[in-house]
Design an enzyme around this catalytic site. Structure first.
Site, PDB file in Angstrom:
ATOM      1  N   ASN A  38     -27.493 -35.985  24.589  1.00  0.00           N
ATOM      2  CA  ASN A  38     -27.084 -35.720  23.198  1.00  0.00           C
ATOM      3  C   ASN A  38     -28.292 -35.723  22.270  1.00  0.00           C
ATOM      4  OD1 ASN A  38     -24.063 -35.428  22.668  1.00  0.00           O
ATOM      5  ND2 ASN A  38     -24.114 -37.111  24.155  1.00  0.00           N
ATOM      6  N   MET A  86     -25.923 -48.223  24.661  1.00  0.00           N
ATOM      7  CA  MET A  86     -24.876 -48.985  25.350  1.00  0.00           C
ATOM      8  C   MET A  86     -24.783 -50.436  24.898  1.00  0.00           C
ATOM      9  SD  MET A  86     -23.555 -46.636  27.079  1.00  0.00           S
ATOM     10  CE  MET A  86     -22.463 -47.499  28.196  1.00  0.00           C
ATOM     11  N   HIS A  92     -18.434 -40.549  20.924  1.00  0.00           N
ATOM     12  CA  HIS A  92     -17.640 -41.196  21.970  1.00  0.00           C
ATOM     13  C   HIS A  92     -16.868 -40.116  22.734  1.00  0.00           C
ATOM     14  CE1 HIS A  92     -15.512 -44.489  23.886  1.00  0.00           C
ATOM     15  NE2 HIS A  92     -14.406 -43.801  23.726  1.00  0.00           N
ATOM     16  N   LEU A 128     -14.865 -51.960  17.560  1.00  0.00           N
ATOM     17  CA  LEU A 128     -15.330 -51.181  18.710  1.00  0.00           C
ATOM     18  C   LEU A 128     -14.750 -49.763  18.640  1.00  0.00           C
ATOM     19  CD1 LEU A 128     -16.819 -51.045  21.479  1.00  0.00           C
ATOM     20  CD2 LEU A 128     -14.627 -51.651  22.519  1.00  0.00           C
TER      21      LEU A 128
HETATM   22  C1  GRF Z   1     -22.041 -39.590  26.163  1.00  0.00           C
HETATM   23  O1  GRF Z   1     -20.935 -39.267  26.947  1.00  0.00           O
HETATM   24  C2  GRF Z   1     -21.609 -40.226  24.867  1.00  0.00           C
HETATM   25  O2  GRF Z   1     -20.392 -39.733  24.403  1.00  0.00           O
HETATM   26  C3  GRF Z   1     -21.467 -41.677  25.240  1.00  0.00           C
HETATM   27  O3  GRF Z   1     -22.503 -41.917  26.143  1.00  0.00           O
HETATM   28  C4  GRF Z   1     -22.880 -40.705  26.786  1.00  0.00           C
HETATM   29  C5  GRF Z   1     -24.337 -40.535  26.540  1.00  0.00           C
HETATM   30  O4  GRF Z   1     -24.884 -39.445  27.237  1.00  0.00           O
HETATM   31  N1  GRF Z   1     -21.511 -42.504  24.053  1.00  0.00           N
HETATM   32  P1  GRF Z   1     -26.350 -38.961  26.921  1.00  0.00           P
HETATM   33  O5  GRF Z   1     -27.277 -40.168  27.107  1.00  0.00           O
HETATM   34  O6  GRF Z   1     -26.387 -38.452  25.506  1.00  0.00           O
HETATM   35  O7  GRF Z   1     -26.645 -37.886  27.925  1.00  0.00           O
END
Ligand code: GRF
Length: 192
Positions: free
Chosen positions: A14, A90, A109, A144
């Protein structure tokens, strides 16, 4: 131009999508720093390829979660970050950090919130048997995955889907949606 700070923990796809959209002129923003709580996060290498400054802050190097988050906030403030973008970060943010950036932290999300909060949202969706899934960009507050929704996108769920196939379909939408959410915030002067 809006100054972004991106927090990651892993792959960073992302983050990379946002950086690509900035590079291609689709999004008029600038990323001041990418911060990871995980030293081995793949996204750090990607950020460097885009020429973005990276910082690693490992929670275990700090005496408490509060002190760790003060350090992260200081890195962001020092670089003039106006909007904090969580992209696969995370960790649950504590109240101190959230108060340091009121209504200026967003998250993506992989579900249609308020359904399937927390970890493994795509697995939860499959187990529940929903026929439509998707992704959500929302403000981060003290709940959350519960802050105000900015934008959402849907994808179909097929009978033969696995966690992997559904996650991939959602992720493609995430890569478009996150930029749209940031653009919407820019258009509304960060006030929705
Ligand atoms: C994505 O699925 C996002 O929605 C979630 O964690 C994942 C992150 O993926 N919060 P990336 O690190 O952006 O590839």
């Amino acid at each position: 131009m809006l100054s972004l700070g991106i927090l990651i923990s892993g792959r960073g796809s992302n983050m990379a999508a946002i950086l690509n959209n900035i590079k291609n002129g689709v999004l008029n923003a600038s990323v001041k720093v990418v911060i990871s709580n995980v030293a081995t996060a793949k996204g750090l290498d990607l950020a460097k390829e885009f020429g973005i400054e990276t910082v690693v802050c490992s929670p275990k190097d700090f005496a408490s979660k509060d002190i760790y988050e003060e350090e992260v906030a200081a890195h962001l403030k020092k670089r003039g970050v106006q909007l904090v973008v969580l992209a696969g970060y995370m960790r649950v943010l504590g109240p101190g950090f959230i108060e340091a950036f009121p209504n200026k932290i967003i998250n993506i999300h992989p579900s249609l919130l308020p359904a399937f909060k927390g970890l493994h949202a795509q697995r939860q969706a499959l187990e529940y048997g929903v026929k439509v899934a998707g992704c959500t960009v929302h403000f981060v507050d003290n709940t959350l995955d519960g802050g105000r929704i900015i934008v959402q996108e849907t994808v179909p769920v097929f009978d033969e889907d696995t966690e992997d196939t559904l996650s991939t379909r959602i992720l493609e939408k995430e890569h478009v949606l996150y930029t749209q959410a940031i653009q919407k915030l820019i258009d509304h002067n960060l006030k929705l």
